[in-house]
Design a protein around this motif. Structure first.
Motif, PDB file in Angstrom:
ATOM      1  N   SER A 289      40.781  39.819  43.390  1.00  0.00           N
ATOM      2  CA  SER A 289      41.641  39.946  44.567  1.00  0.00           C
ATOM      3  C   SER A 289      40.830  39.801  45.850  1.00  0.00           C
ATOM      4  O   SER A 289      41.346  39.395  46.891  1.00  0.00           O
TER       5      SER A 289
ATOM      6  N   LYS B 267      47.073  44.476  33.969  1.00  0.00           N
ATOM      7  CA  LYS B 267      47.322  45.490  34.981  1.00  0.00           C
ATOM      8  C   LYS B 267      46.416  46.694  34.740  1.00  0.00           C
ATOM      9  O   LYS B 267      45.848  46.857  33.657  1.00  0.00           O
TER      10      LYS B 267
ATOM     11  N   TYR C 214      41.212  40.087  35.409  1.00  0.00           N
ATOM     12  CA  TYR C 214      41.211  39.168  34.278  1.00  0.00           C
ATOM     13  C   TYR C 214      40.239  39.656  33.205  1.00  0.00           C
ATOM     14  O   TYR C 214      39.163  40.177  33.527  1.00  0.00           O
TER      15      TYR C 214
ATOM     16  N   GLU D 227      43.214  46.189  37.951  1.00  0.00           N
ATOM     17  CA  GLU D 227      43.930  44.931  37.791  1.00  0.00           C
ATOM     18  C   GLU D 227      42.935  43.766  37.872  1.00  0.00           C
ATOM     19  O   GLU D 227      42.094  43.715  38.773  1.00  0.00           O
TER      20      GLU D 227
ATOM     21  N   PHE E 202      45.412  37.936  32.314  1.00  0.00           N
ATOM     22  CA  PHE E 202      45.494  38.860  33.442  1.00  0.00           C
ATOM     23  C   PHE E 202      46.085  40.182  32.957  1.00  0.00           C
ATOM     24  O   PHE E 202      47.064  40.200  32.220  1.00  0.00           O
TER      25      PHE E 202
ATOM     26  N   ASN F 289      41.020  36.839  48.762  1.00  0.00           N
ATOM     27  CA  ASN F 289      41.289  35.764  47.806  1.00  0.00           C
ATOM     28  C   ASN F 289      42.750  35.834  47.375  1.00  0.00           C
ATOM     29  O   ASN F 289      43.066  36.289  46.271  1.00  0.00           O
ATOM     30  N   PRO F 290      43.653  35.403  48.269  1.00  0.00           N
ATOM     31  CA  PRO F 290      45.080  35.496  47.955  1.00  0.00           C
ATOM     32  C   PRO F 290      45.423  34.750  46.664  1.00  0.00           C
ATOM     33  O   PRO F 290      44.956  33.634  46.435  1.00  0.00           O
ATOM     34  N   GLU F 291      46.239  35.383  45.851  1.00  0.00           N
ATOM     35  CA  GLU F 291      46.688  34.825  44.577  1.00  0.00           C
ATOM     36  C   GLU F 291      45.529  34.532  43.621  1.00  0.00           C
ATOM     37  O   GLU F 291      45.713  33.870  42.605  1.00  0.00           O
ATOM     38  N   ARG F 292      44.340  34.976  43.966  1.00  0.00           N
ATOM     39  CA  ARG F 292      43.163  34.846  43.097  1.00  0.00           C
ATOM     40  C   ARG F 292      42.901  33.392  42.691  1.00  0.00           C
ATOM     41  O   ARG F 292      42.484  33.103  41.570  1.00  0.00           O
ATOM     42  N   LYS F 293      43.100  32.477  43.649  1.00  0.00           N
ATOM     43  CA  LYS F 293      42.942  31.055  43.326  1.00  0.00           C
ATOM     44  C   LYS F 293      41.477  30.628  43.258  1.00  0.00           C
ATOM     45  O   LYS F 293      41.123  29.706  42.531  1.00  0.00           O
TER      46      LYS F 293
END
Length: 367
Positions: free
Chosen positions: A207, A101, A182, A180, A99, A265-269
């Motif tokens: 995100s 920034k 991956y 931000e 990941f 997509n909270p927390e990119r799960k």
């Protein structure tokens, strides 16, 4: 003239007597059979009781017709980074799948003599600035012409451009993350030589997710940008999204219109590339909701519901609006309808029945 005598007439013709007796006997037997059939029919009708059924009254409610689509998740943003300066990769700052920034360094390209070029450009800029100031001073006193002044001005601009180009080349030796996300793929290894435009890495932003699906030409007119959609993932997780894109031209091979639905997509799960089911509402209709147990078949095998009209059974084919886990919504039944809920399998269209309310079914059907 001889006198007419009936006895003599029949005595001379005995076959007429037999014929008349046979006709009279047949007439008597026929009348007796008809009366017996009428009595049997009347007795049969009086002896067969009317079927008892239970019904429930439903009131139509406004609901939306919906369609189900199948799609796959995709990243909200995906960038394929390329080299903007030629040289050897002397450092890799990240690994594949890491990941990053926004602005974070991904790879370092050998700077070569760019630092020396920058120093030379800066020194040349200082010289040109002094020359321009001198030319400007002479011009203000009328000791120098316009051509010499313009030449000094152009030389100063060129020196400034040289400094800017050197700084830009230095910045381009570092490959940075544009947002931000991956690092989904690395195309380089330490020591590789890259030219301008060669791929370096792919960065994806999870995100938000985009569901890519196709809508048929029959339904596309009922869908609009910003419309809400229900999205179910393969693990039965359900979220709400919005239509963010609709193609205005259909696919030539399928005659369908591509659309995109954006979901958080909270927390990119949730990863990209998984299967989803999308439910979209179309036009609003008045409909009643019934359970599948209330549906019945008519003599021709059509699926519908059996309703009551003045104690007479009326079969109405269904017009499905949408299906849910606990029932189905049907239109075309009017503002209010009485549907047979118990005993519909034992009556047919047009039968007269004894109908009782659903809440009194358990008591009256057993009497």
């Amino acid at each position: 003239m001889p006198k007419y005598s009936p006895n003599g007439f029949f005595s001379a013709r005995p076959y007429l007597v037999s014929l008349i007796l046979v006709l009279l006997l047949a007439l008597w037997l026929g009348m007796g059979s008809t009366n017996a059939q009428e009595e049997n029919t009347s007795t049969s009708e009086e002896s067969v009781p009317l079927a008892k059924v239970a019904f429930e009254t439903f009131v139509s409610q406004p609901t939306f017709r919906s369609i189900d689509l199948y799609g796959r998740t995709a990243p909200d943003k995906q960038a394929r980074l390329g080299a903007e300066f030629s040289g050897k990769i002397i450092d890799l700052k990240v690994s594949k799948g890491e990941f990053v920034k926004k602005g974070q360094h991904i790879a370092q390209i050998d700077k070569g003599d760019l630092n020396i070029q920058l120093e030379r450009a800066q020194a040349m800029l200082q010289v040109k600035q002094k020359e321009f100031k001198a030319a400007e001073s002479l011009k203000s006193r009328g000791l120098q012409g316009e051509v010499a002044y313009a030449t000094a001005q152009a030389a100063l601009a060129e020196a400034k451009a040289g400094v800017s180009n050197a700084k830009l080349s230095l910045r381009n030796t570092v490959v940075r993350a544009p947002f931000e996300g991956y690092v989904d793929h690395l195309f380089i290894e330490l020591g590789d030589y890259v030219g301008i435009g060669d791929p370096v890495a792919t960065v994806i932003d999870l995100s938000k997710l985009v569901i890519e699906a196709d809508v048929s030409e029959r339904h596309i007119q009922y869908i609009a940008n910003g419309q809400e959609a229900t999205v179910r993932f393969i693990n039965d997780q359900t979220v709400t999204g919005k239509v963010r894109y609709m193609s205005r031209i259909s696919s030539e091979s399928t005659n369908t219109f591509p659309i995109e639905i954006e979901v958080a997509n909270p927390e990119r799960k949730i990863p990209a590339g998984i299967s989803t089911e999308v439910t979209l509402d179309l036009q609003e209709q008045m409909a009643v909701k019934v359970t599948p147990a209330m549906l019945a078949l008519d003599e021709e095998g059509n699926l519908g519901v059996k309703t009551l009209q003045d104690d007479l059974v009326e079969f109405i084919p269904i017009q499905l609006v949408k299906a849910e886990q606990d029932g189905v919504w049907l239109s075309g039944l009017g503002d209010q309808v009485s549907i047979i809920t118990v005993g519909q399998g034992f009556v047919r269209h047009g039968d007269k029945v004894v109908a009782v309310e659903q809440d009194r079914t358990s008591q009256q059907l057993n009497n």
